[in-house]
Design an enzyme around this catalytic site. Sequence first.
Site, mmCIF file in Angstrom:
data_model
loop_
_atom_site.group_PDB
_atom_site.id
_atom_site.type_symbol
_atom_site.label_atom_id
_atom_site.label_comp_id
_atom_site.label_asym_id
_atom_site.label_seq_id
_atom_site.Cartn_x
_atom_site.Cartn_y
_atom_site.Cartn_z
ATOM 1 N N HIS A 1 12.264 7.770 59.410
ATOM 2 C CA HIS A 1 12.932 6.470 59.263
ATOM 3 C C HIS A 1 11.884 5.346 59.287
ATOM 4 O O HIS A 1 11.896 4.453 58.437
ATOM 5 C CB HIS A 1 13.952 6.296 60.399
ATOM 6 C CG HIS A 1 14.568 4.931 60.484
ATOM 7 N ND1 HIS A 1 15.826 4.662 60.015
ATOM 8 C CD2 HIS A 1 14.095 3.772 60.981
ATOM 9 C CE1 HIS A 1 16.095 3.379 60.220
ATOM 10 N NE2 HIS A 1 15.068 2.817 60.819
ATOM 11 N N GLU A 2 10.963 5.419 60.230
ATOM 12 C CA GLU A 2 9.940 4.370 60.345
ATOM 13 C C GLU A 2 8.995 4.392 59.150
ATOM 14 O O GLU A 2 8.609 3.352 58.623
ATOM 15 C CB GLU A 2 9.149 4.536 61.644
ATOM 16 C CG GLU A 2 9.972 4.401 62.918
ATOM 17 C CD GLU A 2 10.812 3.138 62.966
ATOM 18 O OE1 GLU A 2 10.462 2.170 62.283
ATOM 19 O OE2 GLU A 2 11.836 3.131 63.661
ATOM 20 N N HIS B 1 10.494 2.725 56.254
ATOM 21 C CA HIS B 1 10.372 1.268 56.337
ATOM 22 C C HIS B 1 9.022 0.840 55.761
ATOM 23 O O HIS B 1 8.929 -0.164 55.065
ATOM 24 C CB HIS B 1 10.443 0.791 57.789
ATOM 25 C CG HIS B 1 11.847 0.545 58.273
ATOM 26 N ND1 HIS B 1 12.789 -0.096 57.521
ATOM 27 C CD2 HIS B 1 12.454 0.839 59.446
ATOM 28 C CE1 HIS B 1 13.925 -0.182 58.203
ATOM 29 N NE2 HIS B 1 13.745 0.387 59.377
ATOM 30 N N GLU C 1 18.221 -1.124 57.192
ATOM 31 C CA GLU C 1 18.390 0.053 58.062
ATOM 32 C C GLU C 1 19.055 1.205 57.305
ATOM 33 O O GLU C 1 18.639 2.353 57.426
ATOM 34 C CB GLU C 1 19.208 -0.301 59.299
ATOM 35 C CG GLU C 1 18.502 -1.217 60.281
ATOM 36 C CD GLU C 1 17.146 -0.707 60.713
ATOM 37 O OE1 GLU C 1 16.989 0.505 60.933
ATOM 38 O OE2 GLU C 1 16.214 -1.527 60.816
#
Lengths: 93, 318
Positions: B157-158, B161, B240
């Site tokens: 997830h990071e 980003h 998100e």
Amino acid sequence: MLTGALKSLFAVAEAYPELKANQNLLQLQGELSDLEAKIAYARQFYNTNVRDLNTKIQVFPAVFVARMFGFKEEGYFEAEEAARADVQVKFTN
Amino acid sequence: MSRSSSPTSSLNIYTAIEENRRKTALFIAAFVLLIGLIAFAVGIVLGLPVAPAGVVSLVLTAFALLLALWLYRASDRIVLGISEAREAKRQEHLELYRTVENISIAAGIPMPKVYIINDTAPNAFATGRDPAHASVAVTTGLLQKLSKLELEGVIAHEISHIRNFDTRLMVMVAVFVGFIAVLADVMLRYTWYGAGRRTRYKGKGEGSAGAVVLVLAIVALILAPIAAQVIQFAIARQREFLADASSALLTRYPAGLAGALEKITNDTEPLEVATKGTAHLYIANPIKGQESSMNNLFATHPPIKERVARLRAMASAA
């Protein structure tokens, strides 16, 4: 594949409790399975890009540019027979 | 907007990155305009005629851009400093390092720097202006409480980003929001003195049209920082969902991230080093006791239930 080699390596280690607890062997096991994961992820990265390319050159409006400059569909990565075979892990003095 | 709010329908990552770049440019333009307008309003409030007020607003905007450029380059160090993150050593955090390495390979970005926050509350964030200058920070609580697959989901997830340039967009947004807040605050305080002095010297010389402009300008100064923050959180919430979807695509295991999100939210410990200014960077809201919903304009994150539901739907579809 590496998986096969790992299984046999771990199987051998099972039979020798001393060897099984050996710190170096544990480290080796960790490194080997991490290597396997890295290869899998690299393959996934390549194949994802191939899929995106193959999709893109068939879709409007990129399809015109792709035809004009001769962009071709690329093949997915698949390991050949030799690479599929079990990797030999040998211990020598 | 409608396309990226349902990221599952368009998972081509290059489209997402392109869209993000366009949005960043649009965003910078909008904020430059907003700062210019505020500065202009300030000029009017201070009783300047239109032409000098325009000059003042141009000068202030130029100054804002210079400051923004500096902050843009220093922001990751500032954020990591505020969060008391220290760089992790590979030998000490082998598992974490391997996970970050593997997911970086899958995402096709250079290996980001890895930071540890010494806090038992599980959480994580990413920052940096582009993939070559990126950092991932995780708390020690995250390492203790998550399984390997869950950790992989969080890291993916990071890294998403970073690869989607969300970190760059959020840096730009944060810089401008902060600047507008400070500018409006300073000017509002100054206005009271300025207005007071003017009445003292000039007496009742002001026309009613001037008074209306003055009131409008003050209202604009009050509303601008609030509006800026609403925009900031709206952008953060939207990114998100895309990062969740990209994470599932990288790990091929949406259930991992879903489980991690549940663990992170159900954990009752607050993250001490998280502030209101950095809360939107984390994978889930680190400040406890705030019920977030899509309708809440000031929520930094979409509701966890909604995120988990989308991930579980992906897991059952696969």
